[in-house]
Design an enzyme around this catalytic site. Structure first.
Site, PDB file in Angstrom:
ATOM      1  N   ASP A  16       8.876  -4.234  -7.372  1.00  0.00           N
ATOM      2  CA  ASP A  16      10.192  -4.062  -6.677  1.00  0.00           C
ATOM      3  C   ASP A  16      10.393  -2.503  -6.470  1.00  0.00           C
ATOM      4  O   ASP A  16      10.458  -1.987  -7.460  1.00  0.00           O
ATOM      5  CB  ASP A  16      11.340  -4.803  -7.339  1.00  0.00           C
ATOM      6  CG  ASP A  16      12.707  -4.663  -6.772  1.00  0.00           C
ATOM      7  OD1 ASP A  16      12.977  -3.706  -5.882  1.00  0.00           O
ATOM      8  OD2 ASP A  16      13.747  -5.613  -6.954  1.00  0.00           O
ATOM      9  N   ASP A 112      11.232  -4.888  -0.037  1.00  0.00           N
ATOM     10  CA  ASP A 112      10.740  -4.204  -1.002  1.00  0.00           C
ATOM     11  C   ASP A 112      10.277  -4.799  -2.208  1.00  0.00           C
ATOM     12  O   ASP A 112      10.147  -4.298  -3.314  1.00  0.00           O
ATOM     13  CB  ASP A 112      11.674  -2.912  -1.406  1.00  0.00           C
ATOM     14  CG  ASP A 112      12.774  -3.551  -2.333  1.00  0.00           C
ATOM     15  OD1 ASP A 112      13.009  -4.671  -2.209  1.00  0.00           O
ATOM     16  OD2 ASP A 112      13.255  -2.693  -3.044  1.00  0.00           O
ATOM     17  N   GLU A 113      10.135  -6.120  -2.023  1.00  0.00           N
ATOM     18  CA  GLU A 113       9.751  -6.798  -3.430  1.00  0.00           C
ATOM     19  C   GLU A 113       8.549  -7.777  -2.890  1.00  0.00           C
ATOM     20  O   GLU A 113       8.706  -8.495  -1.964  1.00  0.00           O
ATOM     21  CB  GLU A 113      10.928  -8.005  -3.632  1.00  0.00           C
ATOM     22  CG  GLU A 113      11.881  -7.134  -4.557  1.00  0.00           C
ATOM     23  CD  GLU A 113      13.083  -8.293  -4.813  1.00  0.00           C
ATOM     24  OE1 GLU A 113      12.886  -9.312  -5.652  1.00  0.00           O
ATOM     25  OE2 GLU A 113      14.250  -7.864  -4.778  1.00  0.00           O
TER      26      GLU A 113
HETATM   27  P1  TTP Z   1      16.946  -4.223  -3.279  1.00  0.00           P
HETATM   28  O1  TTP Z   1      15.459  -4.209  -3.892  1.00  0.00           O
HETATM   29  O2  TTP Z   1      17.991  -5.273  -3.816  1.00  0.00           O
HETATM   30  O3  TTP Z   1      17.705  -2.873  -3.869  1.00  0.00           O
HETATM   31  P2  TTP Z   1      17.082  -1.432  -4.027  1.00  0.00           P
HETATM   32  O4  TTP Z   1      15.742  -1.277  -3.788  1.00  0.00           O
HETATM   33  O5  TTP Z   1      17.983  -0.531  -3.069  1.00  0.00           O
HETATM   34  O6  TTP Z   1      17.429  -1.106  -5.527  1.00  0.00           O
HETATM   35  P3  TTP Z   1      16.551  -1.828  -6.993  1.00  0.00           P
HETATM   36  O7  TTP Z   1      16.153  -0.337  -7.313  1.00  0.00           O
HETATM   37  O8  TTP Z   1      17.732  -2.187  -7.568  1.00  0.00           O
HETATM   38  O9  TTP Z   1      15.771  -2.712  -6.470  1.00  0.00           O
HETATM   39  O10 TTP Z   1      17.068  -4.144  -1.940  1.00  0.00           O
HETATM   40  C1  TTP Z   1      15.862  -3.395  -1.035  1.00  0.00           C
HETATM   41  C2  TTP Z   1      16.547  -2.676   0.276  1.00  0.00           C
HETATM   42  O11 TTP Z   1      17.366  -3.910   0.724  1.00  0.00           O
HETATM   43  C3  TTP Z   1      17.520  -1.880  -0.167  1.00  0.00           C
HETATM   44  O12 TTP Z   1      17.258  -0.305  -0.384  1.00  0.00           O
HETATM   45  C4  TTP Z   1      18.691  -1.760   0.996  1.00  0.00           C
HETATM   46  C5  TTP Z   1      18.475  -3.080   1.564  1.00  0.00           C
HETATM   47  N1  TTP Z   1      19.455  -4.034   1.316  1.00  0.00           N
HETATM   48  C6  TTP Z   1      20.702  -3.870   2.081  1.00  0.00           C
HETATM   49  O13 TTP Z   1      20.381  -3.462   3.300  1.00  0.00           O
HETATM   50  N2  TTP Z   1      21.857  -4.621   1.697  1.00  0.00           N
HETATM   51  C7  TTP Z   1      21.831  -5.362   0.578  1.00  0.00           C
HETATM   52  O14 TTP Z   1      22.974  -5.915   0.320  1.00  0.00           O
HETATM   53  C8  TTP Z   1      20.697  -5.291  -0.640  1.00  0.00           C
HETATM   54  C9  TTP Z   1      20.939  -5.876  -1.666  1.00  0.00           C
HETATM   55  C10 TTP Z   1      19.651  -4.572   0.044  1.00  0.00           C
HETATM   56 MG    MG Z   2      14.307  -2.730  -4.801  1.00  0.00          MG
END
Ligand code: TTP
Ligand code: MG
Length: 400
Positions: A16, A112-113
């Site tokens: 992630d 991103d996962e």
């Molecule tokens: P996530 O992996 O949930 O969050 P993140 O990568 O920003 O942070 P973390 O370090 O906690 O993993 O989501 C990946 C991307 O998806 C995030 O950068 C932006 C997008 N996204 C949105 O646009 N809206 C949302 O509600 C979420 C949860 C994510």
């Molecule tokens: Mg993330």
């Protein structure tokens, strides 16, 4: 003769990226490093939400999904940036290529996962930890963004491990330690527990995953049915040890909400063409061809309207999809009606290899032109080239 069956333990790795959109922005603008960066809607327009925030911004209580107005209230000195989706998508595709070096068994769950099933590839590359560290190193070296990795015998525990390792960490849960690792964590950390379920569990005095594991199964079954059973299993560290079959995306779509409602036909049409261009680029990156095109309009009074058309043959050619989208638009838009949101999508995919060998469905020279444009965009971003178009014999250059 006796046959000994050795049941091989699974090794699942969850990747992630940290604060993905914000990390890409910081990588592209290194002077933002260490600053509270918020990616989302324009705070001065007041509508819309936060996509994500850098870890520095999270210290002010900002998170994904929060209204941009609230984020601005909490951190008015933050750096507020508009998202660059095409850039994030291009990087996400390149990162996936890194993951596939270690196993063909990659299950992508969001931009991103992803999960990797390393059970059968460990003997080629050493330990799961080594693979995890290589992946993190490679992503940092090439894209200047940090990644967190979780390793465990199940998908659920690997995901929790990655979130505990955040940011920029790696956590491995040894086989047999799953329940012990989960026990002290708050209940919301368990995959499958959303805000509503968390509220209900807290009301039952179940605060940690360990509390849930200790709760009588019959109580959970009575209260939540089959879902209660699944949660109880997860709380004991029991979960998926193999990846699900890859499900192809059902739809690729984009939409924009305007800061001011509009009935300007030319503006709406140009916006629709920009969205179509982006969606078709994405579709070609994913190797899909669509049979259906959808138009979505939301009017000032919030009534929402969608119309769909089926194409004569599946395609990912921008011109052909644009024709269909324009037709839906001109046939269906009531004159003078104020529009708040416009969107379009494509769906009902057929993998391009199944349909025909050519990438697009246009004459050869046009194909070559689009292949060139796609290559250029992969390197330099979507906006490196803008689409102009002909309508009723009048050449227009769309400033989009
Ligand atoms: P996530 O992996 O949930 O969050 P993140 O990568 O920003 O942070 P973390 O370090 O906690 O993993 O989501 C990946 C991307 O998806 C995030 O950068 C932006 C997008 N996204 C949105 O646009 N809206 C949302 O509600 C979420 C949860 C994510
Ligand atoms: Mg993330």
């Amino acid at each position: 003769m006796n046959t000994v069956v050795i049941d091989m333990l699974s090794t699942i790795l969850h990747v992630d990226l940290d604060a993905f959109f914000a990390s890409v922005e910081v990588a592209d603008k290194p002077w933002l490093k260490g600053k509270p960066v918020i990616v989302g809607a324009n705070p001065h327009e007041g509508r819309g939400i936060v996509n994500t925030a850098s870890y520095e911004a999270r210290r002010f209580g900002i998170h994904s999904g929060m209204s941009i107005r609230e984020a601005y209230r909490k951190c008015s000195h933050g750096i507020f940036l508009a998202p660059h989706y095409e850039r994030y998508t291009a990087i996400a595709h390149e990162i996936r290529a890194i993951l596939y070096r270690y196993t063909p068994q990659v299950y992508v769950t969001s931009i991103d996962e992803a999960y990797l099933d390393l059970t059968k590839s460990l003997h080629l590359f050493g330990t799961a930890r080594m693979i995890g560290e290589w992946i993190r190193y490679e992503i940092k070296r090439r894209f200047h963004i940090t990644t967190s990795v979780g390793i465990a015998s199940t998908m659920e525990v690997a995901k929790v491990a990655a979130s505990q390792a955040k940011p920029d960490g790696l956590l491995e849960v040894a086989a047999g330690d799953e329940a012990g690792f989960l026990a002290p964590l708050p209940i919301r950390e368990l995959p499958g527990v959303g805000t509503k379920m968390e509220r209900e569990l807290l009301a039952m005095e179940i605060h940690t995953i360990g509390d849930l594991a200790k709760t009588s199964l019959s109580v959970l079954l009575k209260r939540f049915g089959a879902w209660g059973y699944a949660l109880w299993q997860h709380a004991h560290g029991v979960g998926r040890t193999t990846l699900p079959e890859e499900v192809p995306p059902q739809q690729i779509g984009k939409e924009v909400t305007f800061s001011k409602d509009t009935s300007d036909l030319r503006f709406l049409r140009n916006t629709l063409m920009r969205l179509t261009d982006e969606v078709c680029y994405e579709m070609r990156l994913q190797g899909e061809k669509a049979r259906k095109v959808t138009l979505k309009l939301r009017y000032a009074d919030f009534t929402t309207f969608t119309r769909q058309t089926t194409l004569a043959a599946p395609t990912n050619a921008t011109q052909l999809i644009a024709q269909a989208a324009l037709q839906l638009f001109f046939v269906n838009l009531p004159p003078g009606r104020l529009v708040r949101l416009i969107g379009m999508g494509v769906g009902d995919f057929v993998k391009r290899a199944i349909v025909q060998p050519s990438l697009f469905d246009l004459p050869k020279t046009e194909n070559q032109l689009w292949l060139f444009i796609d290559r250029l965009r992969k390197r330099r971003g979507l906006t490196v080239i803008k689409m102009g178009w002909f309508h009723a014999g009048i050449r227009e250059s769309t400033q989009i």
